[in-house]
Design a protein around this motif. Structure first.
Motif, PDB file in Angstrom:
ATOM      1  N   ARG A 196      13.248  33.604  -4.734  1.00 47.08           N
ATOM      2  CA  ARG A 196      14.341  33.187  -5.598  1.00 47.08           C
ATOM      3  C   ARG A 196      13.909  32.153  -6.632  1.00 47.08           C
ATOM      4  NH1 ARG A 196      18.384  29.466  -5.907  1.00 47.08           N
ATOM      5  NH2 ARG A 196      20.455  30.218  -6.509  1.00 47.08           N
ATOM      6  N   ARG A 440      17.825  29.843   2.396  1.00 49.37           N
ATOM      7  CA  ARG A 440      18.216  30.372   1.099  1.00 49.37           C
ATOM      8  C   ARG A 440      19.708  30.691   1.059  1.00 49.37           C
ATOM      9  NH1 ARG A 440      14.875  28.915  -2.827  1.00 49.37           N
ATOM     10  NH2 ARG A 440      12.720  29.106  -2.139  1.00 49.37           N
ATOM     11  N   GLU A 444      22.258  29.397  -1.845  1.00 57.92           N
ATOM     12  CA  GLU A 444      23.045  30.322  -2.661  1.00 57.92           C
ATOM     13  C   GLU A 444      24.540  30.097  -2.488  1.00 57.92           C
ATOM     14  OE1 GLU A 444      23.329  34.814  -2.050  1.00 57.92           O
ATOM     15  OE2 GLU A 444      21.986  34.615  -3.773  1.00 57.92           O
TER      16      GLU A 444
END
Length: 715
Positions: A196, A440, A444
């Motif tokens: 990412r 992650r 997010e």
């Protein structure tokens, strides 16, 4: 005793919190000794405390065993009671966050006439029927469940980690590298996947040393061909990908999905010039075939984790949209983040000159909240970034402050800008203990939440500014003070409808008339009470025009009818901006011996004033005349009233007479006359207070119209 369902009712709303907690412990112990854990008792006691403290009604504790879980609900009889969120410096009111930390899931149930807060805990020693970590717990019917999120390791938005968890994807990756190596007769082949943050990680390889580090290889370091989605070849180790793989030549093709670079398929050789352009083209065709399979696997892996993700976002949006209070909004943001996504959360708001102000702090461990607040206040300023990223501001705090914060000073932090309507309004900082990496999924979700939170905070800020402006405008349309009139008691009441975000159309005024002292020693005063059709700026404009015109024209010693004639023409001259106006205007003349007052008054389309005699009789004191702003050339006249000592005159707007309870109005059937008749012998202030209370108590719903009244009592 082990029963599936049991309930108990705590009847006394006036009892102490300690009594309520003893009642809770008794109910749980009588129900199921095994289920009466410390967590269950503590969580239920917190909800009982909230019911006693905030609802002020009796409450019921309902206990239920289902699917290997203990479900306990505390129901009070105050359905409209808001669930309180603590302020930034609150020393109490943190019960619900405590329940959220103790419980596996919790929520709120709304029913007609009641409200319940429930939570679930795993039953000790029972693992059957447990909800999977990635699945949100089912809430009771009609409940608003607390947001559920996937497990920390179950939803990593990085392409690499997500694909490497999918067996189908791993098989596709390994088949691809084997095919690429054989197809180009290369020394080795690999698939590099995009993280990412833009880093490239090794997804699969054939012929490369195990555990080969890629260093700082990222999308940014790639050449223009890769960024454009075009295969390329390199004849030496100058290519950054070839250098990272310790190769002398390379053929590579981008993996793309929906226009974004998700990775690379590469074939490498230990000698320079091993590959030609045709090799890159063949690798490109292989990459095209592989991209679709990988994207399908990635989407399948996403589907499971997105179930909890979407539940969290939807519930967060619903909660944030439910309030227009700025501090409550920031409290909701912090408590949505903690402990689901992070150990602590801080909300900063930007002031003038891009200066950030610490507006709210929340820590999963309340004992560390104060030290964290001190640490953040003394730490470095939050960088005005436009994109999320790690934040090292805690290290900038003085040593003594860091020592006082203990382990918290070493926490890792992540900053998210709060951007609403293209403007940066603050920052959201989340933190976790050192060594406890941010999944992650947490990053997010926090980023998505920050976008929604920014809009909610900005809406609350705009609403607060509008309310402040409307309140200031409303105050400017009302007199600063009520003068003392000899021989007359004067009391006024004004209540705008709504929540103060819109200017009302009702107004009143009491002021000295021109030539207040006559040669005979009497004094003259003017009073007015009016109602402009509608609300908002247009109504406020007519209100301001009317109130100031009344004073200016009275200062010219114009009679009451002449004032209304002139005001009528002024309103008509406004054209399309004009609003209809009902107005009761009069002049009060006091007498030297204080044996009453004389009132010359005109009611232009306004509810007629009522007079209360000392013997309790009530009668109207004027005749109806046309309202203002409709016809030109209207001629008004006055009615004369001798208000004797002990008599009371009540003047109201239609917000009083048209107060509604179902299909019935307060003014129906001489309702206002009856209320006034019960005020015999009261002072002007007491009459005003009684009428005001009667208006409030008449209907269950808040009034949707402004309320204004003037009470005059001859003394």
């Amino acid at each position: 005793m082990d029963r599936q369902t049991v309930s108990g009712t705590f009847p006394s709303a006036a009892s102490s919190v300690a009594e309520a907690r003893r009642f809770v412990r008794r109910v749980l112990a009588d129900w199921d000794m095994e289920a009466c854990t410390d967590d269950a008792v503590l969580a239920t006691s917190e909800l009982a405390t909230n019911a006693v403290t905030y609802a002020g009604t009796s409450f019921e504790v309902v206990c239920h065993l289902a699917d290997g879980e203990v479900q306990i609900e505390v129901r009070d009889l105050h359905p409209t009671r808001a669930i309180a969120m603590p302020g930034m410096y609150a020393s109490s009111g943190r019960g619900l966050p405590s329940v959220a930390r103790l419980a596996a899931s919790w929520g709120i149930t709304y029913e007609h006439g009641a409200k319940g807060v429930w939570f679930r805990l795993p039953r000790p020693g029972d693992t059957t029927g447990r909800v999977h970590d990635d699945e949100p717990a089912a809430a009771p019917a009609g409940a608003r469940a607390a947001p559920a999120v996937p497990a920390a390791d179950a939803a990593v938005p990085a392409t690499g980690d997500r694909l490497l968890r999918s067996p189908a994807a791993r098989e596709t990756l390994q088949n691809t590298v084997t095919t690429a190596r054989d197809l180009l007769e290369a020394d080795a082949a690999a698939v590099l996947l995009t993280e990412r943050d833009g880093r490239l990680v090794l997804g699969a390889s054939a012929g490369l040393p195990e555990g080969l580090p890629l260093g700082d290889l990222s999308v940014v370091s790639l050449g223009p061909d890769a960024r454009a989605g075009v295969p390329w070849v390199s004849s030496d180790s100058s290519d950054p990908v070839a250098a990272a793989l310790h190769a002398r030549s390379l053929a590579a093709a981008p993996l793309e999905a929906q226009g974004r670079l998700t990775g690379l398929v590469v074939a490498v050789a230990a000698v320079p010039g091993r590959f030609e352009e045709a090799d890159g083209a063949r690798l490109g065709r292989l990459a095209d075939e592989m991209s679709l399979s990988l994207e399908k696997a990635r989407i399948g892996e996403l589907e499971r984790s997105w179930r909890g993700w979407l539940s969290f976002v939807a519930e967060a949006s619903d909660l944030l949209a439910g309030t227009l209070d700025q501090e409550r909004t920031m409290a909701l943001v912090a408590q949505l983040v903690v402990p689901r996504l992070a150990t602590w959360c801080a909300v900063y708001t930007d002031g003038e000159g891009d200066s950030a102000r610490l507006a709210y702090v929340w820590h999963a461990d309340e004992n560390r909240a104060d030290a964290l607040r001190d640490l953040l206040e003394r730490a470095g300023a939050v960088p005005p970034t436009e994109a999320p990223g790690p934040w090292g501001g805690l290290a900038a705090a003085p040593g003594d402050v860091r020592a006082a914060a203990g382990d918290t000073a070493a926490d890792q932090a992540y900053a998210f800008p709060l951007i609403a309507r293209g403007r940066r309004i603050g920052s959201l900082i989340i933190g976790r203990p050192e060594g406890d990496r941010f999944p992650r999924s947490a990053i997010e979700l926090a980023e998505e939440l920050s976008r929604r939170a920014a809009l909610a905070v900005d809406n609350a800020r705009l609403y607060s500014a509008q309310t402040t402006m409307s309140s200031a405008l409303q105050r400017s349309l009302l007199p600063p003070a009520i003068p003392d009139i000899p021989g007359l008691e004067v009391a006024v009441v004004y209540e705008p409808a709504g929540e103060g975000s819109e200017v009302g159309g009702d107004f009143y005024d009491v002021f000295a008339s021109a030539g207040a002292n006559t040669p005979t020693g009497s004094s003259r005063w003017r009073f007015a009470i009016g109602d402009v059709c509608g609300t908002g700026p247009q109504a406020a404009a007519v209100t301001g025009l009317a109130r100031h015109a009344l004073r200016i024209l009275a200062a010219e010693d114009m009679s009451v009818p002449d004032v209304l004639n002139r005001l009528n023409r002024l309103i008509l001259a406004e054209g399309e901006r004009a609003r209809l106006l009902t107005l009761l205007h009069g002049e009060i003349t006091t007498r030297p011996r204080r044996d009453g007052v004389t009132i010359e008054l005109t009611s232009a389309g306004h509810p007629l004033p009522l007079v209360l005699d000392p013997d309790g009789e009530v009668h109207e004191a004027a005749t109806p005349q046309p309202l203002l702003g409709v016809f030109d050339g209207v001629q008004f006249h006055t009615d004369t009233l001798e208000l004797r000592r002990g008599q009371v005159m009540l003047c109201v707007t239609d917000g009083v007479t048209e107060r509604r309870a179902g299909a019935r109005l307060l003014g129906d059937g001489h309702g206002l006359e009856s209320i006034l008749a019960d005020c015999t012998g009261l002072s002007a202030g007491a009459v005003a207070a009684r009428v005001q209370r009667a208006v409030r108590d008449f209907g269950p719903e808040p009034s949707n119209d402004d309320v204004a009244l003037i009470v005059l009592r001859a003394s």
